[in-house]
Design an enzyme around this catalytic site. Structure first.
Site, PDB file in Angstrom:
ATOM      1  N   CYS A 189      -2.484  31.677 -26.063  1.00 52.86           N
ATOM      2  CA  CYS A 189      -2.364  31.551 -27.493  1.00 52.86           C
ATOM      3  C   CYS A 189      -3.606  30.837 -27.994  1.00 52.86           C
ATOM      4  O   CYS A 189      -4.313  30.177 -27.231  1.00 52.86           O
ATOM      5  CB  CYS A 189      -1.132  30.734 -27.875  1.00 52.86           C
ATOM      6  SG  CYS A 189       0.426  31.474 -27.335  1.00 52.86           S
ATOM      7  N   GLY A 194      -4.696  35.924 -28.436  1.00 55.27           N
ATOM      8  CA  GLY A 194      -3.329  36.371 -28.702  1.00 55.27           C
ATOM      9  C   GLY A 194      -3.279  37.274 -29.917  1.00 55.27           C
ATOM     10  O   GLY A 194      -3.610  36.829 -31.015  1.00 55.27           O
ATOM     11  N   ASN A 249      -0.139  26.044 -27.071  1.00 57.86           N
ATOM     12  CA  ASN A 249      -0.714  26.993 -26.135  1.00 57.86           C
ATOM     13  C   ASN A 249      -0.436  26.483 -24.738  1.00 57.86           C
ATOM     14  O   ASN A 249      -0.858  25.388 -24.384  1.00 57.86           O
ATOM     15  CB  ASN A 249      -2.226  27.117 -26.368  1.00 57.86           C
ATOM     16  CG  ASN A 249      -2.892  27.971 -25.307  1.00 57.86           C
ATOM     17  OD1 ASN A 249      -2.270  28.854 -24.736  1.00 57.86           O
ATOM     18  ND2 ASN A 249      -4.161  27.708 -25.056  1.00 57.86           N
ATOM     19  N   GLY A 250       0.267  27.297 -23.949  1.00 57.35           N
ATOM     20  CA  GLY A 250       0.538  26.888 -22.583  1.00 57.35           C
ATOM     21  C   GLY A 250       1.927  27.277 -22.130  1.00 57.35           C
ATOM     22  O   GLY A 250       2.594  28.092 -22.769  1.00 57.35           O
ATOM     23  N   TYR A 262     -12.331  34.889 -17.913  1.00 53.27           N
ATOM     24  CA  TYR A 262     -11.906  35.990 -18.766  1.00 53.27           C
ATOM     25  C   TYR A 262     -11.446  35.578 -20.160  1.00 53.27           C
ATOM     26  O   TYR A 262     -11.760  36.225 -21.149  1.00 53.27           O
ATOM     27  CB  TYR A 262     -10.761  36.740 -18.085  1.00 53.27           C
ATOM     28  CG  TYR A 262     -10.075  37.735 -18.974  1.00 53.27           C
ATOM     29  CD1 TYR A 262     -10.691  38.940 -19.294  1.00 53.27           C
ATOM     30  CD2 TYR A 262      -8.819  37.462 -19.518  1.00 53.27           C
ATOM     31  CE1 TYR A 262     -10.063  39.854 -20.137  1.00 53.27           C
ATOM     32  CE2 TYR A 262      -8.198  38.367 -20.350  1.00 53.27           C
ATOM     33  CZ  TYR A 262      -8.817  39.558 -20.661  1.00 53.27           C
ATOM     34  OH  TYR A 262      -8.219  40.448 -21.492  1.00 53.27           O
ATOM     35  N   THR A 304     -15.721  42.062 -21.418  1.00 52.18           N
ATOM     36  CA  THR A 304     -15.943  40.722 -20.871  1.00 52.18           C
ATOM     37  C   THR A 304     -17.018  40.643 -19.789  1.00 52.18           C
ATOM     38  O   THR A 304     -17.764  39.677 -19.705  1.00 52.18           O
ATOM     39  CB  THR A 304     -14.626  40.163 -20.298  1.00 52.18           C
ATOM     40  OG1 THR A 304     -13.621  40.313 -21.272  1.00 52.18           O
ATOM     41  CG2 THR A 304     -14.761  38.695 -19.936  1.00 52.18           C
ATOM     42  N   ASP A 362     -16.510  44.166 -13.026  1.00 53.35           N
ATOM     43  CA  ASP A 362     -15.461  43.684 -13.929  1.00 53.35           C
ATOM     44  C   ASP A 362     -15.323  42.184 -13.743  1.00 53.35           C
ATOM     45  O   ASP A 362     -15.783  41.628 -12.748  1.00 53.35           O
ATOM     46  CB  ASP A 362     -14.129  44.398 -13.677  1.00 53.35           C
ATOM     47  CG  ASP A 362     -13.336  44.531 -14.975  1.00 53.35           C
ATOM     48  OD1 ASP A 362     -13.667  43.843 -15.968  1.00 53.35           O
ATOM     49  OD2 ASP A 362     -12.383  45.336 -14.998  1.00 53.35           O
ATOM     50  N   ASP A 363     -14.706  41.521 -14.745  1.00 52.70           N
ATOM     51  CA  ASP A 363     -14.582  40.073 -14.640  1.00 52.70           C
ATOM     52  C   ASP A 363     -13.598  39.684 -13.537  1.00 52.70           C
ATOM     53  O   ASP A 363     -13.768  38.684 -12.855  1.00 52.70           O
ATOM     54  CB  ASP A 363     -14.179  39.469 -15.985  1.00 52.70           C
ATOM     55  CG  ASP A 363     -12.976  40.153 -16.556  1.00 52.70           C
ATOM     56  OD1 ASP A 363     -11.841  39.833 -16.139  1.00 52.70           O
ATOM     57  OD2 ASP A 363     -13.136  41.050 -17.415  1.00 52.70           O
TER      58      ASP A 363
END
Lengths: 492, 492, 492, 492
Positions: free
Chosen positions: C2, C28, C101-102, C257, C304, C366-367
């Site tokens: 988030c 998000g 966030n978390g 990422y 990314t 790719d990441d």
């Protein structure tokens, strides 16, 4: 005005709450909402508009559960926003959803106490939110480990002790059940019903008995003034009087205008009461105008006055004619740029059948006269349709004072009868003559249905408020309800 | 049924069309639309729902212009989709918007001709779109360099020659004006009005005179069967009969049920006609049941039957009582998973005031009986409320045949009186006795208001269709209108 | 994941919160919300969808006030519903809005304690709601008459003592101000900034520094692990460490990422860290494959990996080519009835420029590799485009364990590297060879930017969870996150 | 700009059209629409917004049929309204839906002819509606009993003879099939593809080959200038050149900016052309600035310029750095009452990674410079980030003249390079130095991919319009495209 309903059922309850709200919709078309208990979750859906517009299939299908409450709102002074649609909700303690019909007269004090003593934030101007938090606080205070019925009754007693005004409420307490209660004067109505299904016994409470009828519930009785009724999640019914010295004094305006004719309130048929209002009014007309009153037709102003008009016509021996036709699909008023004269608003709502007016003496009947604006326009419409004389009868006495218990009336200064004699109102309306019901006759018309009823709140006619009220409160109301104030709020 | 309206005004016309549609809304609540001419542009807004829901401020404010037409739709057989909201529009020739009330009986033939001869694609099942394209084609064929009134009248004559059925239409031709016309039997109504404002003379045409009333237009006359009325952009009014051998035979069901009581159709007051229906019905009851009919109260089934019931009650010398209360806010039916018994649908629409039924002999009055489902439920409701005997009167004769001129009735097989005697219907409904109006009496009730009227389309009572009709067409209608067919279409 | 933001400003703050959320939107895209303090009112608007879709002019204009918080949500396990959009709100005590966030790892315990001890009802599955109520309870307990900063710090200390997991939070307390805090390991990021305007000093906290940049705030520092930062309504800034023995261990996946490349987290430039990841990866490739690796082009999988790919290409001395083009407007997948073969989903998202693949040895970068589904399809796409050999590099080590601190990853059983060797993954993906970053190299790539950083949460690579975790919790997560479980919840 | 697509398939085609439009979305994000043939019905759904917002499941599921066309719109001068979303539709003859990319320069003449000669009403300002009606008229004139391919080719020839400008079109004729054609200069692109499925052979036409790629169609060839391609309902493919003396001169701006890099246009890879633009630009820089240009980093302005910047950087031997990060979720700009300084708009779109600028000489690269407003702000942003010197390169020559073939560019007076020398632009932008591609180099960069291409429309660089154009038309365009004019229209 608002309509409220609550059900503890044996199966899914959302569609019943929805149906119940549609028959209570006359009490409030401004916003609607339903809350149900779905296991450990509260499900809540509310919004502005008619019940049928607020709820769609997706909305209703989320309202799972066999216990729930519903609300439809008529905006009272200061409660017009979206955020104030009900039920309201607080999560502490227990999770409580709350639906309320009425108005408090000591909101400001409670609001202050709520924050200072209880740290509860009230986020709207709605006194329903205040009342919910008073209840929540009192429940929280009472709770010692687990919530017993005794604690609940005590908490409601505390609410009665703190809150002053008219209120009929249904609270949905998660993990417990419904709590329904009315103020100690029983100003706003609340009725209890029962239904036995294959799955078991179900209980419902609602503002009016019609909501019970439509759902097949049997009316048991009115919730008493100051009483609290508990219906537990398990379906157990408990009741207790929670206010010392409760004095029954219901709002008489319910019978005049607010309630549906097919409702029973305090064991009185609203329909019968209105028939009696017509009869009493006929007596007065015969008294004042004599048998040679010259009236050719009695014409009700649709829809509420039809019942009183029919008995009035019968008592006068004059035919009743449906000379005014209501437009049921009236929409918004659009003003086009550069447009000249506007269609008069009453023309969009009512149309006169000229044949019923032409060269006749007509008696127009309305349930009551508030601002007088519409009455004046209708009298003019009758004249335009060719009436010889236009008489006007009000089934209620002159409305001279604001209602402060939850009926949205204009400021006193905007009431046509405030500070005017009947003759002055007659002149202001442009009627050939005008007759008002006497207050005693109105009271008789209701009590004749239930002689146990002895007192009413008749404040909008008499200026006497059963709860008592501060002058300062009345001033605030006056300021808040004026059209100017409303327009300002709306444009904010 | 549909409602149509068209105005050639001197100032912005959209809000007038909107107001006009709200008073025609009883003719169709399914979809609504308005088209106006804004300089060289056609402005069109339409959608499903009530007029008040389809139009918002933004929508109306785009409908600029002083010339426009409006439409509200009741879904007739096969026209339920969104795409079929009216006005319809074709861009060739001229740009024509079109609003239509009625139904054709030779749609299939015309549809075929349209494509094979004229390469015009009809994209819906609506015969309104077919009729618009027939008109468009005939105007295109007639136009030689510029469009004269003569060409327009000739084109409408060609439409009359090709189309068979009931139709009242208003076409808005860009750069030209409005063209209003009715089929050669004048089955569906259309009335012409005039208003003089400071800016000049304005004309309006509408399905019913109430739409003129609300806008302050004066009713001039009905558009005649087979006639075409032109109102040019410049405000000039022209009219010409465009059908040889036009025989006036308006739909008698307009008087029974469809039209608003305050409308004048063919110079007959719908309200007065309904009063006369009540009187005739009283005569028949007295004839059949004698003066000792024992009826205690006449109870109308709201709303349409109220007028006939009042004169019926008066003629019988019995009080009329509003024993059934209608729920005006009825919403959708939601079915919850796992829910048992459903609230009976009539219970959601009507509530009985028990006091008016208990231990009484009541005469329920309805304007007509179509499927009989509701009537049967109401009779049962009256019994549940404690009525001693329940009698039933229909202000119209038995409905035994489908209407094919634009009234949405069920398939014949779903009409309770189809193939049944009155006694059999009485039994099926569960009434103690049942009385139907005689067709002659119904005709008299209408023609007593205008003796020039001699013939009607009475097909749903008599099975005689004034336009003639193929057996194959009737079969298709039967198939299309059955509930099963409808459900299938809806789920498609 | 988030994104969260909070501002105590000197003028209206809603449009700044809105702009800030749009640059945090990569964290998000599922739901968004803003809460502001407007005098004594909390204004709250939230809903499902992108920030730009949730807020319109009307919505934003109601969010008056100079103090507010905002949130954008990526659905973590079990939090997909509309009701769970943030900020959350409780009215007791004070009125608190909360953005988080978390993810917690002891939610169940706290949820139980909340109700049993504190009577607080948690109405959703969201652990954000749990955390808010823990904070609310601790504030309520601490408050003795009036809320001091000391009480707030003590309450946050209590939250740290009770809650276990990763959390960065901003609480808006009415009448007091903002409280921002991070868990004692500082797993999720939170940064503090300052802006001086003509009206005075303003403070902001946000998940990433880019949100400060866009608003012209200067980054001051990261909120420290276990610290609480108070910004009072009056604009005063206070901070205190509230967790004993806080050990800094931020989530290393932010650098791989999650975060935007232009963000600074813990004083490390995400962009620079990714450049270093590319360099380290190049070293490993040269080590493993030698200078004759034969790679013709390095092709990043957008977006990314572009940064790491560019330094990798440079270090290898091979050109980087944008051989894969992303479709930025990808929409929903519609399945038509009767439709055969479905367009492969990766085809709708990415298109290969054939010329960059034909007859070349390409190294796709790719990441990270999570499920491997997309990687496999892209490798096939490269072959279809004519590549001679397709090599694959992951800038992160093998992802073998679920993230439980707020990153929505699939169940372990759905991670391609879980229980597989690199060779097995290589084979499963169909790559000619596959190289993963070493964990030590990844850690170096980050710490090289800030040598004070010593520890990270690297659990998805190593299986070691800095907070410790119950086996039972992991099992529940596994069950909840599987595709089957998700589909079931969605269809409920 | 607009994107168009048409498919004649063997199974349901709506989801393929939807997917195709999402990869053409870069050509127009303003409105979208799809029309399909469902038996005898045309199904049409269109609206304002992105493809993913215009279509939902219900909308797509109504678009039944295996033949259809789609359109996404970028608003060109004068076509901003909702009504002008495409496909357009006329019902006469046949029923024709129409999707168009381009712009005519003789619209006014055709519009007049349409009404005066053909009585066809054009209801919008869109020249697409004009073009549809020209085609409809010519088909109607040609049709003698039944529509043959010969008639269709003749009708398209007539369209080419009447219409002047740039246009790529797909018409869906009910009962016949698709007709695709391009103007005689082939200004706007249109490509033809084929797919063989188990059910049979399918054809598609689209603005760019990426739309074919995503759907698994194989690119066959471009539709030739002045050619008409018919794909019948039965799946037959026919083609014929319908314009005498067609001279191929495609719009070179497609390669510079409009087209996706992964598209092939006229057998030239847009991606490769852009790489060559970078190489040529590097040569010029080396020529002008010498090998000691001092550039430390090449920084592309995302996203279009990235391809050219990468080859430029490589040719200069300087690293390319992604120093500017784009905000992909940018929303609306809300202005709060009383708010002071506004966030600069470019700050909301782009963020600089300071580390890439600090103390460096950076070369910013963009595909072209139109108004210069954004370029100036980005140069300032680079300086604010600490750049020592800021150089600027445009992969295209100075844009000095309006495009009149369907690319929405501002009025000439708003182009920064109009009437300015390169030195003056350099100064206006505030760059330390500025370099523009030479027109010959740009042409070479494209033709090097297909030596058959000899001529282009390069009007926005050269002021030479391949179709010829009236001075009066240019004046009208100038007036219509100015910001002032646009704002006026929007507020109307």
């Amino acid at each position: 005005m608002c309509g409220i309903i609550g059900i503890v059922g044996t199966t899914e309850v959302a569609s019943a709450l929805y149906d119940g709200l549609t028959v209570l919709q006359h009490r409030g078309q401004d916003a609607a909402g339903i809350a149900t208990v779905d296991g450990a979750r509260l499900r809540l859906h509310k919004g502005n508009g008619l019940v049928r517009d607020v709820f769609n299939s997706a909305g209703v299908s989320k309202l799972r559960g066999r216990i729930g409450i519903g609300h439809c709102r008529y905006p009272t002074a200061g409660s017009e926003g979206t955020e104030e649609a009900q039920p309201f909700y607080v999560n502490s303690p227990y999770g409580i959803a709350f639906a309320h019909n009425g108005n408090l007269v000591n909101t400001e004090t409670l609001r202050k106490e709520m924050f200072e003593d209880d740290r509860r934030h009230i986020d709207t101007d709605s006194d329903s939110e205040v009342l919910l938090n008073v209840l929540a606080h009192e429940l929280q205070v009472e709770d010692r480990g687990n919530l017993t019925h005794e604690h609940v009754f005590k908490a409601v007693s505390r609410v009665h002790a703190r809150a002053r005004g008219g209120y009929a409420c249904i609270a949905l307490v998660l993990g417990y059940g419904l709590i329904a209660f009315r103020d100690p004067h029983g100003i706003r109505p609340l009725v209890l019903g029962e239904r036995v299904t294959a799955e078991g016994r179900e209980y419902a409470v609602a503002s009016e008995s019609v909501a019970l009828d439509v759902l097949g519930f049997k009316r048991l009785r009115d919730v008493a003034p100051g009483e609290a009724v508990i219906i537990t999640e398990g379906g157990e019914l408990l009741a207790q009087h929670c206010a010392e010295g409760a004095v029954h004094a219901p709002c008489i305006f319910e019978y005049v205008y607010l309630a549906r004719p097919d409702s029973m309130i305090e064991d009185v048929s609203v329909y019968k009461a209105r028939l009696r209002m017509g009869e009493k009014l006929a007596e007065k007309i015969l008294r004042e105008r004599g048998p040679d009153h010259g009236i050719d037709a009695v014409i009700p102003i649709p829809d509420t006055s039809r019942t009183a008009a029919s008995s009035l016509a019968q008592a006068l021996g004059v035919p009743m004619r449906e000379g005014l036709v209501k437009n049921r699909y009236i929409g918004r008023t659009f003003i086009m740029p550069g447009q000249g004269e506007r269609v008069k608003s009453v023309r969009r709502k009512l149309n006169a059948i000229d044949l019923e007016f032409r060269k006749k003496n007509v008696l127009l009947v309305d349930d009551s006269i508030v601002r007088g604006t519409t009455s004046r326009q209708i009298i003019q419409m009758a004249r335009d349709a060719g009436a010889k004389n236009v008489y006007f009868a009000s089934a209620a006495p002159p409305v001279r004072y604001p209602n402060i218990y939850g009926i949205d009336m204009p400021a006193a200064s905007e009431l046509i009868a405030a500070g005017r004699t009947v003759e002055e109102v007659e002149k202001a309306l442009g009627a050939d003559w005008l007759v008002y019901q006497d207050l005693d006759d109105l009271i008789w018309a209701v009590t004749d249905g239930n002689e146990d009823l002895r007192q009413f709140d008749t404040s909008c006619f008499s200026g006497e408020y059963v709860t008592g009220v501060d002058a300062r409160f009345l001033e605030q109301q006056e300021a808040m309800r004026s059209d100017a104030a409303k327009n300002e709020r709306r444009s904010a």
